[in-house]
Design a protein around this motif. Structure first.
Motif, PDB file in Angstrom:
ATOM      1  N   VAL A 261       6.101   1.575 -12.313  1.00 52.93           N
ATOM      2  CA  VAL A 261       5.537   0.917 -11.140  1.00 52.93           C
ATOM      3  C   VAL A 261       4.543  -0.136 -11.612  1.00 52.93           C
ATOM      4  CG1 VAL A 261       4.301   1.212  -8.960  1.00 52.93           C
ATOM      5  CG2 VAL A 261       5.751   3.045  -9.800  1.00 52.93           C
ATOM      6  N   PHE A 262       4.608  -1.322 -11.002  1.00 41.88           N
ATOM      7  CA  PHE A 262       3.601  -2.342 -11.276  1.00 41.88           C
ATOM      8  C   PHE A 262       2.395  -2.121 -10.372  1.00 41.88           C
ATOM      9  CE2 PHE A 262       7.238  -5.201 -12.658  1.00 41.88           C
ATOM     10  CZ  PHE A 262       6.955  -5.051 -14.002  1.00 41.88           C
ATOM     11  N   PRO A 263       1.188  -2.321 -10.871  1.00 46.28           N
ATOM     12  CA  PRO A 263       0.011  -2.164 -10.012  1.00 46.28           C
ATOM     13  C   PRO A 263       0.007  -3.216  -8.906  1.00 46.28           C
ATOM     14  CG  PRO A 263      -0.602  -3.119 -12.132  1.00 46.28           C
ATOM     15  CD  PRO A 263       0.834  -2.703 -12.252  1.00 46.28           C
ATOM     16  N   CYS A 264      -0.286  -2.782  -7.697  1.00 48.39           N
ATOM     17  CA  CYS A 264      -0.249  -3.661  -6.522  1.00 48.39           C
ATOM     18  C   CYS A 264      -1.668  -3.901  -6.014  1.00 48.39           C
ATOM     19  CB  CYS A 264       0.612  -3.032  -5.424  1.00 48.39           C
ATOM     20  SG  CYS A 264       0.542  -3.900  -3.850  1.00 48.39           S
ATOM     21  N   LEU A 265      -2.059  -5.162  -5.948  1.00 47.76           N
ATOM     22  CA  LEU A 265      -3.363  -5.533  -5.405  1.00 47.76           C
ATOM     23  C   LEU A 265      -3.239  -6.196  -4.037  1.00 47.76           C
ATOM     24  CD1 LEU A 265      -5.218  -6.790  -8.590  1.00 47.76           C
ATOM     25  CD2 LEU A 265      -5.969  -4.951  -7.082  1.00 47.76           C
ATOM     26  N   LEU A 315       2.539   0.982  -5.439  1.00 47.63           N
ATOM     27  CA  LEU A 315       3.312   0.891  -4.205  1.00 47.63           C
ATOM     28  C   LEU A 315       4.723   0.400  -4.460  1.00 47.63           C
ATOM     29  CD1 LEU A 315       0.673  -0.619  -1.749  1.00 47.63           C
ATOM     30  CD2 LEU A 315       1.091   1.767  -2.384  1.00 47.63           C
ATOM     31  N   ARG A 316       5.637   0.843  -3.571  1.00 54.79           N
ATOM     32  CA  ARG A 316       7.036   0.420  -3.636  1.00 54.79           C
ATOM     33  C   ARG A 316       7.491  -0.021  -2.250  1.00 54.79           C
ATOM     34  NH1 ARG A 316       7.966   5.639  -6.738  1.00 54.79           N
ATOM     35  NH2 ARG A 316       7.903   5.078  -8.939  1.00 54.79           N
ATOM     36  N   ILE A 317       8.596  -0.734  -2.205  1.00 51.40           N
ATOM     37  CA  ILE A 317       9.178  -1.137  -0.931  1.00 51.40           C
ATOM     38  C   ILE A 317       9.515   0.117  -0.123  1.00 51.40           C
ATOM     39  CG2 ILE A 317      11.166  -2.274   0.160  1.00 51.40           C
ATOM     40  CD1 ILE A 317      11.305  -4.067  -2.327  1.00 51.40           C
ATOM     41  N   GLY A 318       9.151   0.099   1.149  1.00 47.77           N
ATOM     42  CA  GLY A 318       9.451   1.225   2.032  1.00 47.77           C
ATOM     43  C   GLY A 318       8.338   2.229   2.160  1.00 47.77           C
ATOM     44  N   VAL A 335       2.057   1.012   9.036  1.00 46.58           N
ATOM     45  CA  VAL A 335       2.648  -0.139   8.345  1.00 46.58           C
ATOM     46  C   VAL A 335       3.704   0.354   7.366  1.00 46.58           C
ATOM     47  CG1 VAL A 335       0.571  -1.567   8.562  1.00 46.58           C
ATOM     48  CG2 VAL A 335       0.890  -0.179   6.517  1.00 46.58           C
ATOM     49  N   THR A 336       4.688  -0.506   7.126  1.00 46.98           N
ATOM     50  CA  THR A 336       5.724  -0.266   6.132  1.00 46.98           C
ATOM     51  C   THR A 336       5.660  -1.377   5.093  1.00 46.98           C
ATOM     52  OG1 THR A 336       7.185   0.760   7.759  1.00 46.98           O
ATOM     53  CG2 THR A 336       8.201  -0.016   5.726  1.00 46.98           C
ATOM     54  N   VAL A 337       5.602  -1.015   3.830  1.00 45.45           N
ATOM     55  CA  VAL A 337       5.520  -2.009   2.757  1.00 45.45           C
ATOM     56  C   VAL A 337       6.869  -2.729   2.632  1.00 45.45           C
ATOM     57  CG1 VAL A 337       5.172  -2.385   0.288  1.00 45.45           C
ATOM     58  CG2 VAL A 337       3.758  -0.714   1.509  1.00 45.45           C
ATOM     59  N   LEU A 338       6.831  -4.048   2.787  1.00 46.73           N
ATOM     60  CA  LEU A 338       8.029  -4.879   2.624  1.00 46.73           C
ATOM     61  C   LEU A 338       8.094  -5.510   1.246  1.00 46.73           C
ATOM     62  CD1 LEU A 338       8.026  -6.754   6.060  1.00 46.73           C
ATOM     63  CD2 LEU A 338       9.114  -4.569   5.484  1.00 46.73           C
TER      64      LEU A 338
END
Length: 595
Positions: A261-265, A315-318, A335-338
């Motif tokens: 997983v890549f870190p999400c900012l 975080l991942r899609i969905g 919310v849903t991550v797109l």
């Protein structure tokens, strides 16, 4: 093992019910027992009549502890919603249901407690009506009394039915264990617990923490109080770690498979339910997994917003999350991550264009959709976002949207021709100049685009002295344009002639490798076998010629010689029953994410 969380108003008997079902009171803290009030997450388990083991995550019901409740429910696939018969629907019943709905939880069961104190009918009808309008939809309801034991047998049977409907966790997926508790054990060191929704953990595994990125080794594992060598999703698990101290991790952190997983900012998300995107406050608290983090909210469109996080999350899609206003103590929206790796928005109108680009996104990982939006992306990046990748890379780890790749090849040919006209004394375009003008992130992509009549020579892309005659090269470019949308729609002989590819021109183009001549009048571009491999590998294996024709959007006239060519190249394999299959691709080495 199956995992379920409780939900419901304070003092409606959630913990007492769990004790009656499991024989274990989930309140662990002395203060909880002294006050008779659940403050933190509690855990217990039982064996169901079918033999399935069911683990409970018991959450507090008081309004002050909703963040704790969300940390327990966030990673769990189902809820046991509790409403007391003598009190009915209450304020925290509503907020807990709003949170469950925002998280998109679709599996649940209603337990109407204290049925020995009041007729459970009115409370049941009221609760079912409220729950029906949420993501849970219609649920089974059981009236029960933890004090007298009435309804416990029926409740256990209903839990068994619910457990049977829960989806299995993907044990082959990368590990992402949201930590909901951490503590130290004398002589063993740090222990963290959580609900494992995907992947498997074994003793001796090396994992990384999302918060610090540090590598840790699994010293030992426990599941439901028993030592074990391996835990597979879905499960409650306690992980004894080596290489980490208690101050370096805790609730809201996560254990991850390295490089998965890549870190999400920042992330672009779709808002559903609750407050419309335009009316959301500019700051809120996002509850994701077991984490609760302050976020900045930027509306992009009618129901699309960008969240900016203070620290990276895996975080991942969905992924689903809850936006909450901590001051007003209410759920704002789900919310849903797109997109957990969105582009910068720097130019005027970029926000609106971004919202339009994500207009049809639903938070379901799709390789085709991501390639269409990103055009060029690495396999590692898509995999880290939760996308299953089937395409063959065009160069190294790079994947390309087919039409965009064809357009880049045509642009490179035009660039070489223009450069030769501008600088007739130079031998072709330097690769770095070609990379810059085509806007490519890697020189290897330029080299991968080079196919006859172009060639590589001393770090330059050139047409060379052995280039096709100009008229034939022009005809090949027209063929490239003709096939850009449908790369397997080989033109008929009359159309080939109209494009300038008669018998002699085709022979010359084939000798130079500018076209792939499969039969007398079946002509495609040289990359057709690679493109065919992408589509055929996604089919159910093995497949027939007819199925291949449908996938390739062409006729048997083209499919049969193309498959024969692919057989010879090892892309496909002809089976004794005349069907074919694609040999499984060799696994590529993992790519380490940048710090």
């Amino acid at each position: 093992m199956r995992v379920i969380a409780t939900a419901g108003h304070v003092d409606h008997g959630k913990s007492t019910l769990i004790q009656a079902l499991t024989g274990t009171h989930p309140d662990r803290l002395a203060e909880e027992r002294r006050r008779g009030l659940t403050i933190d997450l509690g855990f217990a388990w039982t064996d169901l009549p079918s033999g399935e083991r069911l683990a409970f995550v018991d959450v507090p019901g008081h309004e002050k502890f909703v963040p704790t409740m969300l940390a327990g429910v966030g990673p769990v696939p189902a809820v046991l919603f509790v409403v007391a018969a003598d009190e009915g629907w209450k304020p925290q019943s509503a907020e807990h249901l709003a949170a469950v709905d925002a998280l998109g939880v679709r599996h649940g069961l209603l337990a109407v407690t204290r049925c020995d104190l009041a007729d459970p009918g009115p409370a049941t009808a009221q609760a079912l009506e409220r729950i029906r309008s949420s993501s849970l939809g219609g649920v089974e309801a059981v009236a029960v009394s933890a004090r007298t034991g009435a309804g416990l047998v029926e409740l256990r049977a209903a839990l068994d039915r619910l457990a049977g409907r829960l989806p299995d966790g993907d044990a082959d997926a990368p590990v992402r264990l949201w930590i909901d508790r951490s503590f130290t054990v004398r002589g063993s060191g740090l222990v963290v617990t959580g609900t494992l929704g995907a992947g498997r953990i074994q003793g001796g595994d090396v994992l990384v923490t999302a918060r610090s990125g540090r590598s840790v080794r699994v010293r030992a594992l426990q599941a439901l109080g028993e030592e074990t060598g391996t835990v597979r999703a879905t499960a409650r698990v306690a992980v004894n770690l080596r290489g980490l101290d208690k101050d370096s991790t805790g609730r809201g952190d996560a254990l991850l498979t390295p490089d998965s997983v890549f870190p999400c900012l920042r992330c672009d998300v779709r808002v559903h339910g609750g407050t419309p995107a335009a009316d959301l406050p500019r700051t809120a608290v996002a509850h994701i997994g077991s984490a609760a983090v302050p976020v900045r909210v930027r509306p992009l469109g009618a129901d699309i917003v960008r969240l900016t996080l203070p620290a990276p999350l895996p975080l991942r899609i969905g992924d689903r999350a809850v936006l909450r206003d901590p001051g007003l103590r209410r759920v704002l929206a789900g919310v849903t991550v797109l997109d957990p790796r969105p582009p910068d928005l720097r130019r005027r109108g970029a926000a609106g264009r971004r919202a339009a680009e994500l207009g049809d996104a639903r938070g379901t990982p799709s390789e085709a959709d991501e390639l269409r939006r990103r055009l060029l992306v690495t396999r590692q990046e898509l995999t880290a976002m939760g996308v299953a990748v089937h395409s063959v890379p065009v160069a190294g780890d790079w994947l390309a949207e087919p039409a965009h790749w064809a357009a880049l090849r045509a642009r490179l040919a035009d660039l070489v021709a223009a450069y030769r006209s501008e600088r007739p004394t130079e031998e072709g375009v330097p690769v770095e100049i070609a990379r810059h003008r085509l806007g490519l992130p890697s020189a290897s992509l330029v080299e991968a685009l080079v196919t006859p009549p172009l060639r590589m020579s001393l770090g330059r892309v050139t047409a060379g002295s052995t280039a096709l005659p100009a008229s034939v090269a022009d005809a090949v470019r027209r063929l490239i344009t003709e096939l850009a949308g449908r790369p397997f729609a080989a033109p008929q002989s009359q159309r080939l002639a109209e494009l300038g590819l008669g018998r002699r021109e085709l022979a010359a183009a084939a000798r130079h490798g500018a076209v792939l001549r499969l039969a007398e009048h079946v002509v495609l571009l040289p990359d057709a076998p690679r493109l065919a491999a992408d589509r055929l590998s996604a089919l159910d294996q093995p497949f027939t010629v007819g199925t291949a024709s449908s996938a390739l959007e062409t006729s048997r006239r083209v499919t049969v010689p193309l498959l024969e060519h692919c057989d010879a190249q090892g892309i496909t394999e002809l089976l004794p029953d005349k069907r074919r299959r694609c040999p499984p691709p060799a696994r590529s080495a993992p790519v380490t994410a940048p710090p």
